[in-house]
Design an enzyme around this catalytic site. Sequence first.
Site, PDB file in Angstrom:
ATOM      1  N   TYR A  22      43.882  20.095   6.363  1.00  0.00           N
ATOM      2  CA  TYR A  22      42.927  19.767   7.409  1.00  0.00           C
ATOM      3  C   TYR A  22      41.957  20.925   7.633  1.00  0.00           C
ATOM      4  CZ  TYR A  22      45.407  23.035  10.342  1.00  0.00           C
ATOM      5  OH  TYR A  22      45.966  24.186  10.835  1.00  0.00           O
ATOM      6  N   TYR A  56      42.832  19.677  23.825  1.00  0.00           N
ATOM      7  CA  TYR A  56      43.376  20.779  24.610  1.00  0.00           C
ATOM      8  C   TYR A  56      42.854  20.801  26.034  1.00  0.00           C
ATOM      9  CZ  TYR A  56      44.866  22.181  20.019  1.00  0.00           C
ATOM     10  OH  TYR A  56      45.440  22.199  18.789  1.00  0.00           O
ATOM     11  N   ILE A 107      48.670  17.424  18.956  1.00  0.00           N
ATOM     12  CA  ILE A 107      47.841  16.882  20.027  1.00  0.00           C
ATOM     13  C   ILE A 107      47.790  15.364  19.899  1.00  0.00           C
ATOM     14  CG2 ILE A 107      46.464  18.967  20.324  1.00  0.00           C
ATOM     15  CD1 ILE A 107      44.319  17.700  18.584  1.00  0.00           C
ATOM     16  N   PHE A 158      37.940  16.847  13.239  1.00  0.00           N
ATOM     17  CA  PHE A 158      38.912  17.213  12.206  1.00  0.00           C
ATOM     18  C   PHE A 158      38.657  16.381  10.951  1.00  0.00           C
ATOM     19  CE2 PHE A 158      41.339  18.754  15.845  1.00  0.00           C
ATOM     20  CZ  PHE A 158      41.919  19.921  15.343  1.00  0.00           C
ATOM     21  N   PHE A 207      37.260  26.366  13.727  1.00  0.00           N
ATOM     22  CA  PHE A 207      38.263  27.200  14.385  1.00  0.00           C
ATOM     23  C   PHE A 207      39.560  27.284  13.609  1.00  0.00           C
ATOM     24  CE2 PHE A 207      38.665  22.942  16.204  1.00  0.00           C
ATOM     25  CZ  PHE A 207      40.016  22.683  16.041  1.00  0.00           C
ATOM     26  N   ASP A 208      39.759  26.416  12.613  1.00  0.00           N
ATOM     27  CA  ASP A 208      41.003  26.474  11.842  1.00  0.00           C
ATOM     28  C   ASP A 208      40.912  25.628  10.579  1.00  0.00           C
ATOM     29  OD1 ASP A 208      43.589  27.352  11.346  1.00  0.00           O
ATOM     30  OD2 ASP A 208      44.165  27.042  13.427  1.00  0.00           O
TER      31      ASP A 208
END
Length: 419
Positions: free
Chosen positions: A196, A256, A230, A273, A210-211
């Site tokens: 991902y 979040y 999540i 995502f 961010f990731d």
Amino acid sequence: MSFLEDDDGDFLASGPVGGTGGAPKLAQLFGGGGGGGDAEFTYKAPKQPKKAKGAGGGGGGEQMAVLHAATVTTYKYVNEQAQAQGKLGAAILGQHSSKEYKLLLYAGKQQHVASVMVTMNFTLHVQVNNYASFTDEQRQRWSISFESASALGDFAKQIALCKFQSAGGGLMLVQQDIIGGDGMTLSSGDNIECKYSGWVLQDHTFGKMFDSNVSSDKSFRFRIGKGKVIKGWDEGVVGMKKGGKRCLVIPSALAYGSQGVPDRIPAGANLIFEVEIKKVKFSKEKEVEAAAAAAAAEKKAAQAAAAETVSQASDSDTEVRGRAASLTEQMAAGGDSQKAKLLSRMAKMGAHIMPGAMAADTVDSPTVEAALLQQQLQQQQMMGGALPMGMTPQQQQQQMNAMGGMANPQLQQQQMGGN
């Protein structure tokens, strides 16, 4: 448990910002001249009739900017048959202030071929070999082929963003397939391994990544529907397949929320995502269902094969009965002379047949035909039929011996009595 608190701890540092970087120029899309200006091309909607005084507003149409565009090979379905329409431009237009978005097919600035508003109800069906399909506002179905998988992926992600923002943003989860995948669909209770990347949705497009674990040797593992990730993920991957890739646009409430993730995700941020399913271990219940379905399919196939065999056997039996009926008709019509001819044919075949016996596995052989002939002859004799004209009982016995057959006991008694 937070999504970032996975068991593998394989989240990487932020990488390059993903997504498309800026709106393309229409002239570049169609190979036109376009002279290097930086001004973004804008699509101008047809002018609306002027409103009466006091109704508010003036004339002039609202402008929609080109958010994304690609060159595609197009097909239009007419009577369920795909008809090639050649290469066209496929543009995604949008006006963020009014939250209006549109997919447009056209051959030039003034030649619009098809269009449809992009809302939460719009569906872009992703297919194999870089194809996608949709239905326009005239209920006409289209199939469009992209030049590469990445071109299709970028287009699909922009469609996902437009759907999310058309609903006001921050309200509903958007799932848009990029690659369909194979096999059974995922559901709650299934275990998956995936790759991902995640971005913050910022200024109506891809913001900071961010990731990502795309370049990692490890895949991210979790069980769907158990609260280990999540909520946007638990709901978002349902319906995917192994090998599939999907874009998820997740509202803050399913991510979040107001807390965010320090130094990574701002409070109240909506997220994007891209998820790819690498491995799947289905729940035991689904495996049992799959095994039962496979067994049922196998049983159905076996029943169909058995029915076909019975049908073929029935056809063969009908054919044999037809031959017998034909022989009966010949003997009835021809009298003694015809019987003599039939005996001659039997002798030439050299059949060795027990009276009334027939081999079931030699339906199409001469032996069966001889048996049929002899059976019909016996029936005629037992019914009191006359001997073939011109033949004495001794001659008929010789005829039967020439065939190697066994004389009918009733015929033997007639012969002995004649002697």
